[in-house]
Design a protein around this motif. Structure first.
Motif, PDB file in Angstrom:
ATOM      1  N   THR A  52       0.825  -1.207   0.000  1.00  0.00           N
ATOM      2  CA  THR A  52       0.000   0.000   0.000  1.00  0.00           C
ATOM      3  C   THR A  52       0.858   1.255   0.000  1.00  0.00           C
ATOM      4  O   THR A  52       0.527   2.252  -0.651  1.00  0.00           O
ATOM      5  CB  THR A  52      -0.933  -0.007   1.232  1.00  0.00           C
ATOM      6  OG1 THR A  52      -1.732  -1.203   1.208  1.00  0.00           O
ATOM      7  CG2 THR A  52      -1.861   1.206   1.221  1.00  0.00           C
ATOM      8  N   ALA A  56       1.046   4.328  -2.856  1.00  0.00           N
ATOM      9  CA  ALA A  56       0.881   5.749  -2.550  1.00  0.00           C
ATOM     10  C   ALA A  56       2.084   6.568  -2.997  1.00  0.00           C
ATOM     11  O   ALA A  56       1.949   7.742  -3.369  1.00  0.00           O
ATOM     12  CB  ALA A  56       0.648   5.935  -1.050  1.00  0.00           C
ATOM     13  N   TRP A  59       1.901   8.268  -6.333  1.00  0.00           N
ATOM     14  CA  TRP A  59       1.244   9.575  -6.301  1.00  0.00           C
ATOM     15  C   TRP A  59       2.232  10.664  -5.885  1.00  0.00           C
ATOM     16  O   TRP A  59       2.360  11.701  -6.540  1.00  0.00           O
ATOM     17  CB  TRP A  59       0.094   9.559  -5.289  1.00  0.00           C
ATOM     18  CG  TRP A  59      -1.086   8.724  -5.618  1.00  0.00           C
ATOM     19  CD1 TRP A  59      -1.135   7.356  -5.705  1.00  0.00           C
ATOM     20  CD2 TRP A  59      -2.409   9.173  -5.882  1.00  0.00           C
ATOM     21  NE1 TRP A  59      -2.400   6.933  -5.996  1.00  0.00           N
ATOM     22  CE2 TRP A  59      -3.207   8.031  -6.102  1.00  0.00           C
ATOM     23  CE3 TRP A  59      -3.014  10.426  -5.928  1.00  0.00           C
ATOM     24  CZ2 TRP A  59      -4.566   8.108  -6.383  1.00  0.00           C
ATOM     25  CZ3 TRP A  59      -4.373  10.513  -6.205  1.00  0.00           C
ATOM     26  CH2 TRP A  59      -5.132   9.367  -6.442  1.00  0.00           C
ATOM     27  N   LEU A 209      -6.147  -0.631  -2.036  1.00  0.00           N
ATOM     28  CA  LEU A 209      -6.262   0.463  -3.000  1.00  0.00           C
ATOM     29  C   LEU A 209      -6.950   1.690  -2.409  1.00  0.00           C
ATOM     30  O   LEU A 209      -6.581   2.824  -2.728  1.00  0.00           O
ATOM     31  CB  LEU A 209      -7.014  -0.014  -4.247  1.00  0.00           C
ATOM     32  CG  LEU A 209      -6.313  -1.093  -5.074  1.00  0.00           C
ATOM     33  CD1 LEU A 209      -7.205  -1.537  -6.226  1.00  0.00           C
ATOM     34  CD2 LEU A 209      -4.987  -0.582  -5.605  1.00  0.00           C
ATOM     35  N   THR A 213      -4.971   5.089  -1.961  1.00  0.00           N
ATOM     36  CA  THR A 213      -5.487   6.271  -2.660  1.00  0.00           C
ATOM     37  C   THR A 213      -5.653   7.444  -1.706  1.00  0.00           C
ATOM     38  O   THR A 213      -5.331   8.594  -2.039  1.00  0.00           O
ATOM     39  CB  THR A 213      -6.835   5.949  -3.333  1.00  0.00           C
ATOM     40  OG1 THR A 213      -6.644   4.899  -4.286  1.00  0.00           O
ATOM     41  CG2 THR A 213      -7.394   7.173  -4.041  1.00  0.00           C
ATOM     42  N   GLY A 216      -2.332   8.802  -1.054  1.00  0.00           N
ATOM     43  CA  GLY A 216      -1.899   9.528  -2.241  1.00  0.00           C
ATOM     44  C   GLY A 216      -2.552  10.880  -2.363  1.00  0.00           C
ATOM     45  O   GLY A 216      -1.898  11.884  -2.688  1.00  0.00           O
ATOM     46  N   LEU A 217      -3.860  10.954  -2.095  1.00  0.00           N
ATOM     47  CA  LEU A 217      -4.565  12.233  -2.155  1.00  0.00           C
ATOM     48  C   LEU A 217      -3.998  13.223  -1.138  1.00  0.00           C
ATOM     49  O   LEU A 217      -3.859  14.414  -1.412  1.00  0.00           O
ATOM     50  CB  LEU A 217      -6.064  12.022  -1.895  1.00  0.00           C
ATOM     51  CG  LEU A 217      -6.848  11.339  -3.020  1.00  0.00           C
ATOM     52  CD1 LEU A 217      -8.266  11.023  -2.563  1.00  0.00           C
ATOM     53  CD2 LEU A 217      -6.874  12.231  -4.272  1.00  0.00           C
TER      54      LEU A 217
END
Length: 263
Positions: A52, A56, A59, A209, A213, A216-217
């Motif tokens: 994970t 990330a 990103w 995921l 995510t 990453g955001l």
């Protein structure tokens, strides 16, 4: 994989922001904060945390590259060599990861060693206040740059740490690169390494995921701010603080891998 509560969502977004900010400043990709957060606070199993985290990092590295490109902090000739060799290394490292992923204790000790390296490096630079070169490119032979990329790519495939924690000091100490170019070039070089490693682990079904995510955001705003901060403050100021934090994290990983709990 652990379910995400509202608090966990906020923790992941916040961790992503802080990790992105740190990654933007010192080129680590933020992985050195993401991974221990997943393991120690959100209780992810080590293999899933690694998968994970590296998802990330894709990103973080992508948005970090965009920010550093605008600031002129990238040596594209060097990055082309490093990222190509790094992608190959990341594939090999991912195969090694698949072979040892069930040996949690060994993975924890290996992770601890990686964090110990980062901690010692940061504390040393904080104490010495190393300014770095003032050149306008990263010197060195293409073969040396390819070797650095390949070796760190292998580590990225195994540990899911993105590679920035090793790329930046390698550029600075082995190639005498200026700090701002080391950070920016590290960012773009991490993209294929992290992408190959993340794709392999996704194929294994290890990646969260949703969690990746959210991380990453969170990095998007943080990495942009961190990249701008690089030109305003001395990098060793923040390295001293995080060097101590990473020293604790490294000891926690190593001792747990050996069956010893550390608060």
């Amino acid at each position: 994989m652990p379910g995400l509560t509202a608090l966990a969502v906020l923790e992941l977004l916040g961790t992503g922001f802080i990790a992105g900010y740190l990654g933007g400043i010192i080129g680590t990709g933020g992985c050195v904060l993401m991974l221990p957060m997943l393991v120690f606070l959100l209780k992810y199993p080590i293999p899933e945390a690694i998968a994970t985290t590296v998802f990330a990092v894709v990103w973080t590295a992508t948005f970090g590259t965009m920010s550093h490109a605008k600031l002129g902090n990238i040596d594209y000739e060097t990055s082309a060599i490093v990222l190509a060799a790094g992608a190959i290394g990341a594939l090999l490292g991912s195969v090694i990861f698949a072979l040892i992923m069930k040996h949690t204790g060994a993975l924890q000790v290996i992770l601890g060693a990686a964090f110990l390296y980062a901690a010692v490096r940061m504390i040393y630079e904080w104490i010495k206040k190393i300014p770095g070169s003032e050149a306008d490119e990263i010197p060195g032979k293409p073969s040396s740059k390819a070797a650095i990329g390949f070796g760190i790519g292998i580590l990225t495939g195994i540990l899911g740490l993105g590679g920035g924690y090793a790329l930046v000091p390698s550029f600075i100490y082995l190639l005498d690169a200026p700090v701002h170019l080391a950070v920016g070039t590290s960012m773009i070089s991490m993209i294929p390494m992290a992408t190959v490693s993340a794709a392999y682990k996704m194929a294994q079904g290890l990646t969260d995921l949703v969690g990746g995510t959210l991380l990453g955001l969170g990095t998007i705003a943080g990495v942009k701010l961190g990249a701008k901060t690089t030109q305003k403050i001395k990098p060793w100021t923040i390295k001293g603080i995080f060097g101590v934090v990473f020293l604790y994290i490294s000891l926690k990983f190593i001792l747990q891998g050996l069956g010893i709990k550390l608060l």
